[in-house]
Scaffold this motif. Structure first.
Motif, short mmCIF file in Angstrom:
data_model
loop_
_atom_site.label_atom_id
_atom_site.label_comp_id
_atom_site.label_asym_id
_atom_site.label_seq_id
_atom_site.Cartn_x
_atom_site.Cartn_y
_atom_site.Cartn_z
N GLY A 13 0.74 -1.14 -0.03
CA GLY A 13 -0.08 -0.01 0.05
C GLY A 13 0.99 1.13 -0.03
N CYS A 14 0.36 2.52 0.35
CA CYS A 14 0.97 3.60 0.47
C CYS A 14 0.50 4.53 1.34
N CYS A 15 1.14 5.52 1.81
CA CYS A 15 0.93 6.64 2.65
C CYS A 15 1.61 7.85 2.14
N GLY A 16 0.73 8.73 1.52
CA GLY A 16 1.47 9.94 0.77
C GLY A 16 2.57 9.40 -0.11
N THR A 17 3.80 9.66 -0.04
CA THR A 17 4.89 9.45 -0.95
C THR A 17 5.61 7.84 -0.35
N LEU A 18 5.16 7.19 0.84
CA LEU A 18 5.82 6.11 1.27
C LEU A 18 5.14 4.99 1.01
N ALA A 19 5.84 3.93 0.12
CA ALA A 19 5.31 2.48 -0.04
C ALA A 19 5.15 1.75 1.40
N ILE A 20 4.20 1.06 1.59
CA ILE A 20 3.96 0.50 2.90
C ILE A 20 3.80 -1.03 2.58
N SER A 35 1.03 -4.23 15.82
CA SER A 35 2.56 -3.46 15.85
C SER A 35 2.92 -3.20 14.57
N PHE A 36 2.37 -3.55 13.41
CA PHE A 36 2.63 -3.27 11.99
C PHE A 36 1.73 -2.26 11.55
N LEU A 37 0.78 -1.83 12.43
CA LEU A 37 -0.04 -0.88 11.72
C LEU A 37 0.41 0.77 11.63
N ILE A 38 0.32 1.07 10.47
CA ILE A 38 0.68 2.56 9.94
C ILE A 38 -0.54 3.43 10.23
N ASN A 39 -0.36 4.61 10.49
CA ASN A 39 -1.45 5.47 10.87
C ASN A 39 -1.22 6.64 9.74
N CYS A 40 -2.45 6.61 8.78
CA CYS A 40 -2.12 7.61 7.61
C CYS A 40 -3.33 8.36 7.59
N ASN A 41 -3.98 8.65 8.89
CA ASN A 41 -5.29 9.57 9.02
C ASN A 41 -5.15 10.67 9.27
N ASN A 42 -3.74 11.41 9.49
CA ASN A 42 -3.38 12.67 10.02
C ASN A 42 -3.79 13.48 8.94
N HIS A 43 -4.92 14.10 8.85
CA HIS A 43 -5.25 15.26 7.72
C HIS A 43 -4.65 16.67 7.86
N ASN A 44 -3.74 16.66 8.91
CA ASN A 44 -2.75 17.96 8.91
C ASN A 44 -1.69 18.17 7.93
N TYR A 45 -1.44 17.28 7.22
CA TYR A 45 -0.36 17.06 6.17
C TYR A 45 -0.98 16.75 4.71
N PRO A 47 0.92 15.93 1.03
CA PRO A 47 0.21 14.66 1.14
C PRO A 47 0.42 14.02 2.50
N PRO A 48 -0.47 13.00 2.69
CA PRO A 48 -0.60 12.52 4.47
C PRO A 48 0.95 12.02 4.59
N LYS A 49 1.18 11.93 5.97
CA LYS A 49 2.44 11.40 6.50
C LYS A 49 2.11 10.22 7.39
#
Length: 273
Positions: A13-20, A35-45, A47-49
């Motif tokens: 998958g991806c979050c912003g410019t980072l492949a996950i 433990s492997f969950l990446i949060n991509c729901n911060n809408h202050n950025y 593209p997302p971070k």
């Protein structure tokens, strides 16, 4: 739905410019576990971070070689000409799951009047490391050299999931204020930082630096993990298992002649010569 059916349909998958890459994912359905969950729901950025969940630490890169880069703050202090401290910031990092790599990071201090310390804990044990950086004149400082003259570096202890950086000063910069009003200390991937004499003035306005984490799967060895194939993470028939060298758990790798994602059923594919 079993582990294989639920987890392997999405290779990356991806979050912003980072492949996950799996076993990481941006939802519980696409990650191996919490433990492997990446949060991509911060809408202050935009593209997302991506952030490690639940630690809220920004993720910079994820490698299937068992490495992850995250952003870490820089400790700093500042003194006026009389030796009074004007301000100070801290650098600390606390992780829930993945240890900080002792082989791919260096504790670094940039200052002409400091004995910098990094402290961390492994279970109930407190551990620390430090280095001294000293100089009386900017003429003594050499670009590219962290040789304890304006810049010092040392290794960090193995197995840490946290650290706190402190930068006490010998004489509060009273002898070096003209060219070194600030002091800085941080844990950093060595390849990401090259010392320059101008760093003694403002560290080229750096605010964060990359720190490398070691990640692994589970809390057992490969031998134990293979006994329960329903939870065994090395899914590819062309993959192999290796025990973690920093902390508990194991890594999956593609066999020689194959490349790809060994955590997926058909993830390791033959390479062409």
């Amino acid at each position: 739905m079993g582990w294989k059916e639920a987890k392997v349909y999405r290779e990356e998958g991806c979050c912003g410019t980072l492949a996950i890459p799996f076993p990481f994912g941006t939802s519980s359905d696409c990650s191996l576990d919490e433990s492997f969950l990446i949060n991509c729901n911060n809408h202050n950025y935009d593209p997302p971070k991506p952030f490690l969940n639940p630690d809220s630490i920004e993720v910079l890169d994820i490698s299937l070689d068992g490495l992850m880069k995250v952003a870490s703050s820089i400790a700093s202090d500042c003194y006026d000409k009389s030796g009074s401290q004007v301000y100070a910031t801290v650098s600390d990092l606390t992780l829930s799951h993945f240890p900080i790599s002792s082989t791919r990071n260096k504790f670094t201090a940039v200052e002409c009047d400091t004995y910098a310390l990094v402290e961390g804990s492994e279970e109930w044990k407190q551990m620390s490391a430090g280095c001294v950086s000293w100089c009386d004149s900017i003429d003594c400082v050499v670009n590219g050299a962290c040789s304890r003259i304006g810049c010092c570096q040392t290794s960090i202890p193995k197995g840490l999931n946290d650290f706190l950086v402190d930068i006490p000063s010998f004489r509060h910069h009273t002898r070096v204020t003209s060219f070194n009003p600030y002091g800085y200390a941080f844990v950093v991937e060595p390849e990401a930082f090259e010392f320059w004499t101008s760093d003694l003035k403002d560290l080229r306005n750096k605010k964060i630096v990359p720190v490398v984490l070691d990640w692994s799967v589970g809390n057992v060895t490969c031998q134990e993990a293979r006994k329960n194939l329903s939870s065994y993470a090395c899914q590819s028939i062309h993959g192999e298992c290796k025990d973690s060298s920093n902390g508990v758990g194991y890594h999956c790798h593609c066999l020689k002649g194959f490349e790809g994602n060994p955590y997926l059923l058909d993830g390791c594919r033959g390479t062409t010569s």
